[in-house]
Design a protein around this motif. Structure first.
Motif, PDB file in Angstrom:
ATOM      1  N   LEU A 127       0.941  -1.375  -0.064  1.00 57.68           N
ATOM      2  CA  LEU A 127       0.099  -0.085  -0.014  1.00 57.68           C
ATOM      3  C   LEU A 127       0.873   1.277   0.039  1.00 57.68           C
ATOM      4  CD1 LEU A 127      -2.877  -0.998   2.384  1.00 57.68           C
ATOM      5  CD2 LEU A 127      -3.024  -0.775   0.028  1.00 57.68           C
ATOM      6  N   GLU A 128       2.140   0.961  -0.601  1.00 63.48           N
ATOM      7  CA  GLU A 128       2.960   2.482  -0.774  1.00 63.48           C
ATOM      8  C   GLU A 128       2.085   3.349  -1.248  1.00 63.48           C
ATOM      9  OE1 GLU A 128       3.406  -0.620  -1.656  1.00 63.48           O
ATOM     10  OE2 GLU A 128       5.011  -0.893  -3.172  1.00 63.48           O
ATOM     11  N   ASN A 129       2.266   4.687  -1.233  1.00 61.17           N
ATOM     12  CA  ASN A 129       1.733   5.763  -1.742  1.00 61.17           C
ATOM     13  C   ASN A 129       0.250   5.886  -1.484  1.00 61.17           C
ATOM     14  OD1 ASN A 129       4.356   6.394  -3.134  1.00 61.17           O
ATOM     15  ND2 ASN A 129       3.607   4.891  -4.645  1.00 61.17           N
ATOM     16  N   SER A 130       0.024   5.281  -0.575  1.00 57.63           N
ATOM     17  CA  SER A 130      -1.642   5.537  -0.022  1.00 57.63           C
ATOM     18  C   SER A 130      -1.664   6.473   1.232  1.00 57.63           C
ATOM     19  CB  SER A 130      -2.103   4.008   0.195  1.00 57.63           C
ATOM     20  OG  SER A 130      -2.047   3.226  -0.899  1.00 57.63           O
ATOM     21  N   ASN A 131      -0.675   6.710   1.612  1.00 60.61           N
ATOM     22  CA  ASN A 131      -0.487   7.539   2.910  1.00 60.61           C
ATOM     23  C   ASN A 131      -1.912   8.279   3.051  1.00 60.61           C
ATOM     24  OD1 ASN A 131       2.199   6.274   2.044  1.00 60.61           O
ATOM     25  ND2 ASN A 131       2.838   7.397   4.025  1.00 60.61           N
ATOM     26  N   LYS A 132      -1.950   9.334   2.162  1.00 56.70           N
ATOM     27  CA  LYS A 132      -2.739  10.364   2.260  1.00 56.70           C
ATOM     28  C   LYS A 132      -4.051  10.273   2.166  1.00 56.70           C
ATOM     29  CE  LYS A 132       0.936  12.880   3.562  1.00 56.70           C
ATOM     30  NZ  LYS A 132       0.976  12.976   4.892  1.00 56.70           N
ATOM     31  N   LYS A 133      -4.571   8.890   1.721  1.00 57.84           N
ATOM     32  CA  LYS A 133      -5.919   8.542   1.446  1.00 57.84           C
ATOM     33  C   LYS A 133      -6.716   8.388   2.896  1.00 57.84           C
ATOM     34  CE  LYS A 133      -4.875   6.005  -2.892  1.00 57.84           C
ATOM     35  NZ  LYS A 133      -5.944   6.916  -3.793  1.00 57.84           N
ATOM     36  N   MET A 134      -8.079   8.394   2.803  1.00 65.92           N
ATOM     37  CA  MET A 134      -8.925   8.425   3.961  1.00 65.92           C
ATOM     38  C   MET A 134      -9.703   7.044   3.629  1.00 65.92           C
ATOM     39  SD  MET A 134      -8.704  11.267   5.356  1.00 65.92           S
ATOM     40  CE  MET A 134      -9.727  11.024   6.689  1.00 65.92           C
ATOM     41  N   PRO A 135     -10.098   6.419   5.001  1.00 64.47           N
ATOM     42  CA  PRO A 135     -10.351   5.069   4.794  1.00 64.47           C
ATOM     43  C   PRO A 135     -11.726   4.982   3.965  1.00 64.47           C
ATOM     44  CG  PRO A 135     -10.069   5.438   7.060  1.00 64.47           C
ATOM     45  CD  PRO A 135      -9.756   6.856   6.329  1.00 64.47           C
ATOM     46  N   SER A 136     -12.461   5.959   3.842  1.00 63.22           N
ATOM     47  CA  SER A 136     -13.611   6.001   2.698  1.00 63.22           C
ATOM     48  C   SER A 136     -13.240   6.055   1.405  1.00 63.22           C
ATOM     49  CB  SER A 136     -14.222   7.333   3.119  1.00 63.22           C
ATOM     50  OG  SER A 136     -13.759   8.481   2.878  1.00 63.22           O
ATOM     51  N   GLU A 137     -12.018   6.001   1.014  1.00 62.16           N
ATOM     52  CA  GLU A 137     -11.777   6.010  -0.356  1.00 62.16           C
ATOM     53  C   GLU A 137     -10.819   4.816  -0.792  1.00 62.16           C
ATOM     54  OE1 GLU A 137     -10.267  10.780  -1.235  1.00 62.16           O
ATOM     55  OE2 GLU A 137      -8.913   9.480   0.327  1.00 62.16           O
ATOM     56  N   ILE A 138     -10.708   3.854   0.080  1.00 59.21           N
ATOM     57  CA  ILE A 138     -10.184   2.667  -0.200  1.00 59.21           C
ATOM     58  C   ILE A 138     -11.291   1.400   0.017  1.00 59.21           C
ATOM     59  CG2 ILE A 138      -7.901   3.416   0.482  1.00 59.21           C
ATOM     60  CD1 ILE A 138      -7.938   1.926   3.005  1.00 59.21           C
ATOM     61  N   SER A 139     -10.697   0.441  -0.511  1.00 62.44           N
ATOM     62  CA  SER A 139     -11.710  -0.999  -0.542  1.00 62.44           C
ATOM     63  C   SER A 139     -11.485  -1.597   0.682  1.00 62.44           C
ATOM     64  CB  SER A 139     -11.513  -1.874  -1.806  1.00 62.44           C
ATOM     65  OG  SER A 139      -9.921  -2.421  -1.338  1.00 62.44           O
ATOM     66  N   GLY A 140     -12.381  -2.490   0.916  1.00 67.05           N
ATOM     67  CA  GLY A 140     -12.457  -3.415   1.944  1.00 67.05           C
ATOM     68  C   GLY A 140     -11.321  -4.009   2.375  1.00 67.05           C
ATOM     69  N   GLY A 141     -10.612  -4.684   1.078  1.00 70.45           N
ATOM     70  CA  GLY A 141      -9.311  -5.486   1.286  1.00 70.45           C
ATOM     71  C   GLY A 141      -8.223  -4.386   1.616  1.00 70.45           C
ATOM     72  N   MET A 142      -8.294  -3.402   1.015  1.00 72.98           N
ATOM     73  CA  MET A 142      -7.236  -2.319   1.537  1.00 72.98           C
ATOM     74  C   MET A 142      -7.214  -1.898   2.854  1.00 72.98           C
ATOM     75  SD  MET A 142      -7.166  -0.054  -2.086  1.00 72.98           S
ATOM     76  CE  MET A 142      -6.008   1.139  -1.552  1.00 72.98           C
ATOM     77  N   LYS A 143      -8.557  -1.953   3.446  1.00 71.92           N
ATOM     78  CA  LYS A 143      -8.889  -1.411   4.743  1.00 71.92           C
ATOM     79  C   LYS A 143      -7.913  -2.611   5.610  1.00 71.92           C
ATOM     80  CE  LYS A 143     -12.917   1.240   4.138  1.00 71.92           C
ATOM     81  NZ  LYS A 143     -14.440   1.470   4.583  1.00 71.92           N
ATOM     82  N   LYS A 144      -8.291  -3.844   5.522  1.00 72.92           N
ATOM     83  CA  LYS A 144      -7.865  -4.945   6.212  1.00 72.92           C
ATOM     84  C   LYS A 144      -6.222  -4.822   6.112  1.00 72.92           C
ATOM     85  CE  LYS A 144     -11.397  -6.620   7.913  1.00 72.92           C
ATOM     86  NZ  LYS A 144     -11.817  -8.221   7.364  1.00 72.92           N
ATOM     87  N   ARG A 145      -5.699  -4.459   4.867  1.00 65.88           N
ATOM     88  CA  ARG A 145      -4.257  -4.268   4.825  1.00 65.88           C
ATOM     89  C   ARG A 145      -3.597  -3.215   5.464  1.00 65.88           C
ATOM     90  NH1 ARG A 145      -2.441  -3.979  -1.079  1.00 65.88           N
ATOM     91  NH2 ARG A 145      -4.752  -3.729  -1.385  1.00 65.88           N
ATOM     92  N   VAL A 146      -4.471  -2.209   5.818  1.00 65.60           N
ATOM     93  CA  VAL A 146      -3.963  -1.024   6.568  1.00 65.60           C
ATOM     94  C   VAL A 146      -4.001  -1.495   7.946  1.00 65.60           C
ATOM     95  CG1 VAL A 146      -4.656   1.208   7.403  1.00 65.60           C
ATOM     96  CG2 VAL A 146      -4.913   0.591   4.896  1.00 65.60           C
ATOM     97  N   GLY A 147      -5.027  -2.201   8.216  1.00 67.09           N
ATOM     98  CA  GLY A 147      -5.344  -2.738   9.695  1.00 67.09           C
ATOM     99  C   GLY A 147      -3.849  -3.469  10.066  1.00 67.09           C
ATOM    100  N   ILE A 148      -3.534  -4.455   9.061  1.00 67.12           N
ATOM    101  CA  ILE A 148      -2.373  -5.236   9.299  1.00 67.12           C
ATOM    102  C   ILE A 148      -1.091  -4.435   9.447  1.00 67.12           C
ATOM    103  CG2 ILE A 148      -0.906  -7.104   8.364  1.00 67.12           C
ATOM    104  CD1 ILE A 148      -3.351  -8.253   6.856  1.00 67.12           C
ATOM    105  N   ALA A 149      -0.966  -3.548   8.801  1.00 63.91           N
ATOM    106  CA  ALA A 149       0.275  -2.559   8.653  1.00 63.91           C
ATOM    107  C   ALA A 149       0.032  -1.903  10.005  1.00 63.91           C
ATOM    108  CB  ALA A 149       0.292  -1.418   7.765  1.00 63.91           C
ATOM    109  N   ARG A 150      -1.028  -1.558  10.558  1.00 62.98           N
ATOM    110  CA  ARG A 150      -1.023  -0.713  11.845  1.00 62.98           C
ATOM    111  C   ARG A 150      -0.632  -1.822  13.098  1.00 62.98           C
ATOM    112  NH1 ARG A 150      -6.637   1.906  13.797  1.00 62.98           N
ATOM    113  NH2 ARG A 150      -7.125  -0.622  13.681  1.00 62.98           N
ATOM    114  N   ALA A 151      -1.076  -2.803  12.736  1.00 67.38           N
ATOM    115  CA  ALA A 151      -0.923  -3.987  13.852  1.00 67.38           C
ATOM    116  C   ALA A 151       0.620  -4.497  13.986  1.00 67.38           C
ATOM    117  CB  ALA A 151      -1.871  -5.360  13.541  1.00 67.38           C
TER     118      ALA A 151
END
Length: 250
Positions: A127-151
């Motif tokens: 998910l490089e280059n996705s830093n400034k996106k808001m959760p509302s702008e990304i898919s469900g799968g991308m949200k899970k990957r953001v969650g993994i990155a945070r974890a």
């Protein structure tokens, strides 16, 4: 490694967990499976300290959690990463801010080091280059990957995933499973995954604990789950269409 010993929990007169014991190994996904209401989610909450068991102990690399003082518990909690069922992202924060949140709360790391760590983790989940996106702008799968990155941003020794594929299509679910497996192996993390998705079980189930009516009824791997000889486990797995198809092909 995480070891649980005789975990018992009741709510009122209802016994939810009845003497559950087991070992969760490092460097691989350890799956907790079972039907809804069998106690697996309560067990996960007992393991991470969100629910206090009536009896029993949880050992984090031989450190008892419940018998320890507040400082030791705090140290152990700092070593945990959590991937929640719904992703649990902050809607008002960017992807970058969501991933950075544990570093803001748990560390005194300088901002430039935080950004380096966030970017490393986002790249690791593609998910490089996705830093400034808001959760509302990304898919469900991308949200899970953001969650993994945070974890994983805080370099955890222990990773907990609660129904990581909930709400995802089959193809994205496979990607999330493979990512969890790769990260567990790459960083030598003790990972516990709560799931009822048999595709996940057959894909990454290197260590599986089957919970039935509050007890650990069976332990094994994806290679021997279809021949467990445990009727309750057969009833659970072969209720799934994919597993029925597998059995018909044998």
């Amino acid at each position: 490694m995480i070891k649980i010993d005789n975990i018992t929990k009741s709510f009122g007169e209802k016994v939810v967990l009845n003497g559950v014991s087991g070992v969760f190994e490092k460097g691989k996904p350890n799956l907790l499976i079972g039907a809804s209401g069998t106690g697996k989610s309560v067990l996960l909450k007992c393991i991470v300290g969100l629910v206090t068991p009536d009896k029993g102990e949880v050992f984090y690399d031989n450190r008892p959690f419940y018998a320890s003082d507040r400082d030791v518990k705090t140290d152990i909690r700092r070593e945990m990463g959590m991937l929640f069922q719904g992703g649990a992202l902050f809607d008002s924060k960017t992807v970058e801010q969501n991933v950075m949140f544990p570093l803001d709360v748990l560390t005194k790391m300088p901002l430039d080091e935080k950004l380096d760590r966030v970017n490393f983790c986002l790249k690791r989940v593609s998910l490089e280059n996705s830093n400034k996106k808001m959760p509302s702008e990304i898919s469900g799968g991308m949200k899970k990957r953001v969650g993994i990155a945070r974890a994983i941003v805080n370099n955890p020794n222990y990773l907990f995933c609660d129904e990581p594929n909930s709400g995802l299509d089959p193809q994205t679910s496979v990607l999330i499973d493979e990512l969890i497996q790769d990260i567990s192996e790459e960083f030598d993390i003790t990972t516990i995954v709560v799931t009822h998705d048999m595709n996940s079980v057959m894909g990454i189930g290197e260590k599986i604990l089957f919970i039935y009516k509050g007890q650990n009824l069976w332990v094994g791997t994806k290679n021997d789950i279809t021949h467990s000889g445990v009727q309750e486990l057969d009833d659970f797995i072969f209720a799934n269409k994919v597993m029925r198809s597998l059995r018909q092909q044998e």
